[in-house]
Design an enzyme around this catalytic site. Structure first.
Site, PDB file in Angstrom:
ATOM      1  N   TYR A   1      -7.960  -4.535   1.413  1.00 38.93           N
ATOM      2  CA  TYR A   1      -7.399  -3.477   0.568  1.00 38.93           C
ATOM      3  C   TYR A   1      -7.344  -4.050  -0.843  1.00 38.93           C
ATOM      4  CZ  TYR A   1      -5.807  -0.961   4.769  1.00 38.93           C
ATOM      5  OH  TYR A   1      -5.741  -0.271   5.957  1.00 38.93           O
TER       6      TYR A   1
ATOM      7  N   LYS B   1      -2.466   5.585   9.179  1.00 40.69           N
ATOM      8  CA  LYS B   1      -1.483   6.150  10.114  1.00 40.69           C
ATOM      9  C   LYS B   1      -1.870   7.490  10.739  1.00 40.69           C
ATOM     10  CE  LYS B   1       1.368   2.916  10.027  1.00 40.69           C
ATOM     11  NZ  LYS B   1       0.548   2.096  10.908  1.00 40.69           N
TER      12      LYS B   1
ATOM     13  N   TYR C   1       2.410  -1.662   9.532  1.00 41.56           N
ATOM     14  CA  TYR C   1       0.958  -1.504   9.708  1.00 41.56           C
ATOM     15  C   TYR C   1       0.588  -1.481  11.194  1.00 41.56           C
ATOM     16  CZ  TYR C   1      -3.971  -1.750   8.452  1.00 41.56           C
ATOM     17  OH  TYR C   1      -5.291  -1.467   8.300  1.00 41.56           O
TER      18      TYR C   1
HETATM   19  C1  PHB Z   1     -11.305   3.102   8.197  1.00 39.09           C
HETATM   20  O1  PHB Z   1     -11.877   2.119   8.707  1.00 39.09           O
HETATM   21  O2  PHB Z   1     -11.824   4.227   8.182  1.00 39.09           O
HETATM   22  C2  PHB Z   1      -9.977   2.912   7.576  1.00 39.09           C
HETATM   23  C3  PHB Z   1      -9.349   1.695   7.696  1.00 39.09           C
HETATM   24  C4  PHB Z   1      -8.101   1.508   7.124  1.00 39.09           C
HETATM   25  C5  PHB Z   1      -7.508   2.534   6.417  1.00 39.09           C
HETATM   26  C6  PHB Z   1      -8.125   3.771   6.306  1.00 39.09           C
HETATM   27  C7  PHB Z   1      -9.380   3.961   6.888  1.00 39.09           C
HETATM   28  O3  PHB Z   1      -6.306   2.330   5.839  1.00 39.09           O
END
Ligand code: PHB
Ligand code: APR
Length: 397
Positions: free
Chosen positions: A200, A296, A384
């Site tokens: 992220y 989520k 998470y």
């Molecule tokens: C996804 O892999 O599509 C994905 C992963 C984490 C997130 C949102 C989407 O927070």
């Protein structure tokens, strides 16, 4: 036709509800507007909380997920060109599973049809009536014919744009919402993920997320203007922006590959209260939306129907309506905490067009705090991997 529970929508919420009810011996029929191919191919998010993983496994629909899903024990948060690992396993003893939502949908459809369950795909003109009294009715069209299903209860699992929520008198619902001044441009790329965990990334050009679907497919997202036209984003422009936002001092970057799918999704937070009206119960995106930053959405849908299935079991098997009456209250307590977490992750990681220099400094302090304090990191990790799904058992009797 007659059934006990009519379920509108064959997304994760509707399919999981039908599956849980079947295991308890309760009859249902699912009415879905789209085709089977469409719902099985619809690319959505892909992170399953530990509780979702456990529920799929415990109810016999986790076999392919355990084989093909990717277990993630940590995530990385990046800012100012550096990535910092949050070790969820160490901080909470739990992990998450990366497994596409459409794969969950495929597994649930297969299980449902294998068990002899009924799913009406490509139902037209779906409408619901009578749920404020004792005789709810679902009307729809199939093969050019008008059809009706009489039932005891209706589960509105038809997503944000479905018919169930708008069928409730507007003055019976309170809506809480917030729009964000950005969207996510998401791509699927034929490229081996260049590392095992999600990243992220907070960048001055905007947020970016590195995720994956398999050992050969990378999933990536870029913060963009919500009204942006995808036609203005050539593959070269997307890769240029991704490589710029992920640029790290240690030289790490995503592998570049052919883009096979791209789309733009707006971001919003949205909650309907209550989530029930008479004999209609809303679940999943029909009742609430979270921005995807906290991963989520699908997990909340699964948590809702877990509560709803238990409540219906209490009614049909135990003769008690106590849990049905408290359905909203039980779900909303957890939903609001997931809303808070999703809003907080979104606020910490994105660039807001109206942010002033104070806001930007405070945002960096938030990132610095959460990546340097074990206590702050543990709070992030706890949310998470997913807050406990079990509600205090006070609704019996
Ligand atoms: C996804 O892999 O599509 C994905 C992963 C984490 C997130 C949102 C989407 O927070
Ligand atoms: N009649 C019948 N079915 C409908 C109707 C209608 N009028 N309107 C919508 N549907 C169907 C949609 O085609 C879809 O298959 O309802 C289903 C709703 O599924 P989802 O949108 O996947 O919603 P839900 O099951 O609550 O799952 C939530 O989906 O959007 C993501 O981020 C979200 O991961 C979360 C998950």
């Amino acid at each position: 036709m007659k059934t006990q529970v009519a379920i509108i929508g064959a997304g994760p919420a509707g399919l999981m509800l039908a599956h849980l009810l079947h295991l308890a011996g309760i009859e249902s029929v699912i009415i879905e507007a789209r085709s089977r191919g469409y719902v099985e191919g619809r690319i959505r998010a892909g992170v399953l909380e530990q509780g979702t993983v456990d529920l799929l496994s415990a109810t016999g629909v986790g076999e392919r997920m355990r084989r093909e899903g990717l277990l993630h024990q940590g995530i990385e948060i990046g800012f100012a060109g550096k990535r910092h690992r949050i070790d969820m396993q160490q901080l909470t003893g739990q992990a998450v599973m990366v497994y596409g939502q459409h794969e969950v949908v495929k597994d649930l459809i297969e299980a449902r049809l294998h068990e002899g369950g009924e799913i009406v795909f490509e139902a037209g003109s779906v409408s619901i009536v009578g749920f404020d009294g004792a005789s709810p009715l679902v009307r729809y069209e199939a093969d050019g014919m008008k059809r009706e299903i009489h039932c005891d209860y209706i589960a509105g699992c038809d997503g944000f744009h479905g018919v169930c929520r708008p069928s409730v008198p507007a003055n019976a619902l309170t809506i809480y919402e917030r729009d964000y001044p950005f969207g996510w441009l998401g791509v699927l790329a034929d490229a081996a993920p260049s590392q095992d965990e999600l990243v992220y990334m907070n960048h001055t050009n905007g947020f970016a997320l590195f995720s994956m679907r398999s050992p050969t497919v990378t999933r990536l997202y870029l913060q963009c203007d919500p009204s942006e036209d995808i036609a203005h984003w050539s593959d070269d422009r997307i890769w240029g922006e991704l490589l710029c936002r992920f640029k790290c001092s240690d030289g790490w970057q995503p592998n570049v590959g052919r883009i096979t799918q791209k789309s733009i999704t707006p971001m919003r937070s949205f909650v309907t209260e209550p989530m029930q009206f008479g004999r209609l119960f809303l679940a999943g995106d029909a009742a609430h939306i979270v921005p995807p930053t906290g991963a989520k959405g699908m997990n909340l849908a699964i948590a809702d129907v877990r509560v709803l299935a238990r409540a219906l079991v209490d009614f049909y098997i135990g003769g008690s309506t106590a849990r049905l009456e408290h359905y909203s209250q039980i779900c909303l307590r957890r939903i609001w905490k997931a809303q808070r977490f999703s809003w907080w992750m979104t606020s910490m990681l994105h660039q807001f067009p109206d942010a002033n220099p104070f806001d930007r400094r405070r945002q960096i302090a938030d990132l610095d705090y959460v990546t340097s304090s074990l206590i702050a990191a543990r709070s992030l990790a706890e949310n998470y991997v997913g807050l406990p799904m079990d509600e205090p058992d006070q609704w019996n009797g």
